[in-house]
Motif scaffolding. Structure first.
Motif, PDB file in Angstrom:
ATOM      1  N   SER A  18       0.857  -1.183   0.000  1.00 56.03           N
ATOM      2  CA  SER A  18       0.000   0.000   0.000  1.00 56.03           C
ATOM      3  C   SER A  18       0.895   1.236   0.000  1.00 56.03           C
ATOM      4  CB  SER A  18      -0.939   0.003   1.203  1.00 56.03           C
ATOM      5  OG  SER A  18      -0.213  -0.033   2.400  1.00 56.03           O
ATOM      6  N   PRO A  19       1.066   1.841  -1.170  1.00 53.06           N
ATOM      7  CA  PRO A  19       1.946   3.011  -1.291  1.00 53.06           C
ATOM      8  C   PRO A  19       1.571   4.106  -0.299  1.00 53.06           C
ATOM      9  CG  PRO A  19       1.147   2.308  -3.439  1.00 53.06           C
ATOM     10  CD  PRO A  19       0.384   1.524  -2.405  1.00 53.06           C
ATOM     11  N   GLY A  20       2.560   4.613   0.386  1.00 52.85           N
ATOM     12  CA  GLY A  20       2.344   5.712   1.310  1.00 52.85           C
ATOM     13  C   GLY A  20       1.911   5.292   2.701  1.00 52.85           C
ATOM     14  N   ALA A  21       1.434   4.066   2.860  1.00 53.94           N
ATOM     15  CA  ALA A  21       0.987   3.619   4.180  1.00 53.94           C
ATOM     16  C   ALA A  21       2.171   3.057   4.961  1.00 53.94           C
ATOM     17  CB  ALA A  21      -0.096   2.556   4.033  1.00 53.94           C
ATOM     18  N   VAL A  22       2.171   3.317   6.237  1.00 52.00           N
ATOM     19  CA  VAL A  22       3.216   2.786   7.108  1.00 52.00           C
ATOM     20  C   VAL A  22       2.535   1.898   8.138  1.00 52.00           C
ATOM     21  CG1 VAL A  22       4.988   3.351   8.793  1.00 52.00           C
ATOM     22  CG2 VAL A  22       4.655   4.822   6.807  1.00 52.00           C
ATOM     23  N   SER A  23       3.034   0.679   8.267  1.00 54.33           N
ATOM     24  CA  SER A  23       2.476  -0.206   9.276  1.00 54.33           C
ATOM     25  C   SER A  23       3.597  -1.018   9.897  1.00 54.33           C
ATOM     26  CB  SER A  23       1.403  -1.122   8.675  1.00 54.33           C
ATOM     27  OG  SER A  23       1.953  -1.926   7.667  1.00 54.33           O
ATOM     28  N   ILE A  24       3.407  -1.382  11.150  1.00 56.03           N
ATOM     29  CA  ILE A  24       4.352  -2.229  11.856  1.00 56.03           C
ATOM     30  C   ILE A  24       3.876  -3.665  11.654  1.00 56.03           C
ATOM     31  CG2 ILE A  24       5.377  -2.806  14.079  1.00 56.03           C
ATOM     32  CD1 ILE A  24       6.061   0.032  13.194  1.00 56.03           C
ATOM     33  N   VAL A  25       4.750  -4.507  11.131  1.00 54.56           N
ATOM     34  CA  VAL A  25       4.382  -5.894  10.884  1.00 54.56           C
ATOM     35  C   VAL A  25       5.325  -6.815  11.639  1.00 54.56           C
ATOM     36  CG1 VAL A  25       3.319  -5.437   8.648  1.00 54.56           C
ATOM     37  CG2 VAL A  25       5.756  -5.956   8.765  1.00 54.56           C
ATOM     38  N   SER A  26       4.851  -8.020  11.919  1.00 50.64           N
ATOM     39  CA  SER A  26       5.648  -8.961  12.704  1.00 50.64           C
ATOM     40  C   SER A  26       6.570  -9.818  11.846  1.00 50.64           C
ATOM     41  CB  SER A  26       4.725  -9.861  13.526  1.00 50.64           C
ATOM     42  OG  SER A  26       3.878 -10.599  12.667  1.00 50.64           O
ATOM     43  N   HIS A  27       6.347  -9.864  10.550  1.00 46.43           N
ATOM     44  CA  HIS A  27       7.161 -10.685   9.656  1.00 46.43           C
ATOM     45  C   HIS A  27       7.632  -9.861   8.464  1.00 46.43           C
ATOM     46  CE1 HIS A  27       4.976 -13.849  11.810  1.00 46.43           C
ATOM     47  NE2 HIS A  27       5.987 -14.624  11.505  1.00 46.43           N
ATOM     48  N   GLU A  28       8.749 -10.289   7.877  1.00 48.23           N
ATOM     49  CA  GLU A  28       9.219  -9.692   6.631  1.00 48.23           C
ATOM     50  C   GLU A  28       8.128  -9.851   5.574  1.00 48.23           C
ATOM     51  OE1 GLU A  28      12.109  -8.123   5.888  1.00 48.23           O
ATOM     52  OE2 GLU A  28      12.991  -8.387   7.862  1.00 48.23           O
ATOM     53  N   GLN A  29       8.019  -8.845   4.690  1.00 46.58           N
ATOM     54  CA  GLN A  29       7.038  -8.878   3.615  1.00 46.58           C
ATOM     55  C   GLN A  29       7.696  -9.397   2.336  1.00 46.58           C
ATOM     56  OE1 GLN A  29       3.595  -7.994   4.205  1.00 46.58           O
ATOM     57  NE2 GLN A  29       4.619  -8.465   6.134  1.00 46.58           N
ATOM     58  N   PRO A  30       6.883  -9.827   1.351  1.00 45.39           N
ATOM     59  CA  PRO A  30       7.471 -10.222   0.072  1.00 45.39           C
ATOM     60  C   PRO A  30       8.287  -9.068  -0.512  1.00 45.39           C
ATOM     61  CG  PRO A  30       5.169 -10.872   0.173  1.00 45.39           C
ATOM     62  CD  PRO A  30       5.430 -10.000   1.379  1.00 45.39           C
ATOM     63  N   ALA A  31       9.403  -9.398  -1.129  1.00 43.00           N
ATOM     64  CA  ALA A  31      10.281  -8.381  -1.718  1.00 43.00           C
ATOM     65  C   ALA A  31       9.916  -8.208  -3.186  1.00 43.00           C
ATOM     66  CB  ALA A  31      11.737  -8.793  -1.570  1.00 43.00           C
ATOM     67  N   GLY A  32       9.385  -7.049  -3.533  1.00 41.17           N
ATOM     68  CA  GLY A  32       8.922  -6.803  -4.886  1.00 41.17           C
ATOM     69  C   GLY A  32       9.958  -6.214  -5.828  1.00 41.17           C
TER      70      GLY A  32
END
Length: 172
Positions: A18-32
């Motif tokens: 989600s461009p522009g959104a900042v969120s704290i996540v517990s796991h690494e996200q897919p690398a695009g």
């Protein structure tokens, strides 16, 4: 006693991407972004982080760092891992990159777009479909597995990728 490999789990957050959104996540996200996880110059730090105390044993040897990757449930259609046919890479396509994390600074290799690149993925990859590819070799002379996650518009609703990768060192 040999150090145990440390698996990397990636679990896509519903907000990714989600461009522009900042969120704290517990796991690494897919690398695009198309990349090779680290460069020859980044090997000393990466080996010390992944295999503490082993750089002294490896620094004068030829070796490969290998990645084993699979989904933790399947079939997976969501942001599948895509691999690049290294024969379609030209030297000018590759660029060294500072890979910055909260707790460390690394060096990896990114790719500039080239319409000649040939990308592949396993459609509906299952837990039995393990992808094995070289991240880098200690000499920098061998093919590398450039890879990235790709948005698959045919992903069934509600399914989100969860995957695991393990790195190993193979000494020649």
């Amino acid at each position: 006693m040999e150090p145990e490999p440390k698996p990397q789990v990636r679990k896509r957050d519903p907000a990714f991407p989600s461009p522009g959104a900042v969120s704290i996540v517990s796991h690494e996200q897919p690398a695009g972004v198309p990349h090779s996880d680290f460069s020859v110059g980044g090997l000393p730090l990466q080996i010390e982080l992944s295999f503490p105390g082993q750089w002294e044993n490896l620094k004068d040897k030829e070796f490969d760092v290998i990645n084993l990757w699979r989904p933790l449930h399947g079939p997976n259609f969501d942001w599948p891992l895509t691999l690049l046919d290294f024969a379609s890479v030209e030297p000018d396509d590759m660029i060294l990159n500072d890979d910055l994390h909260r707790d460390r600074a690394m060096e990896n290799t990114l790719l500039h777009f080239n319409e000649k690149h040939r990308w592949y993925f396993v459609n509906g990859q299952t837990v039995d479909d393990v992808l094995v590819f070289r991240i880098v070799d200690s000499t920098g002379k061998r093919a590398r597995g450039f890879h990235c996650a790709a948005n698959n518009p045919n992903t069934p609703p509600g399914q989100m990728r969860t995957s695991i990768e393990i790195r190993i060192v193979a000494v020649r």
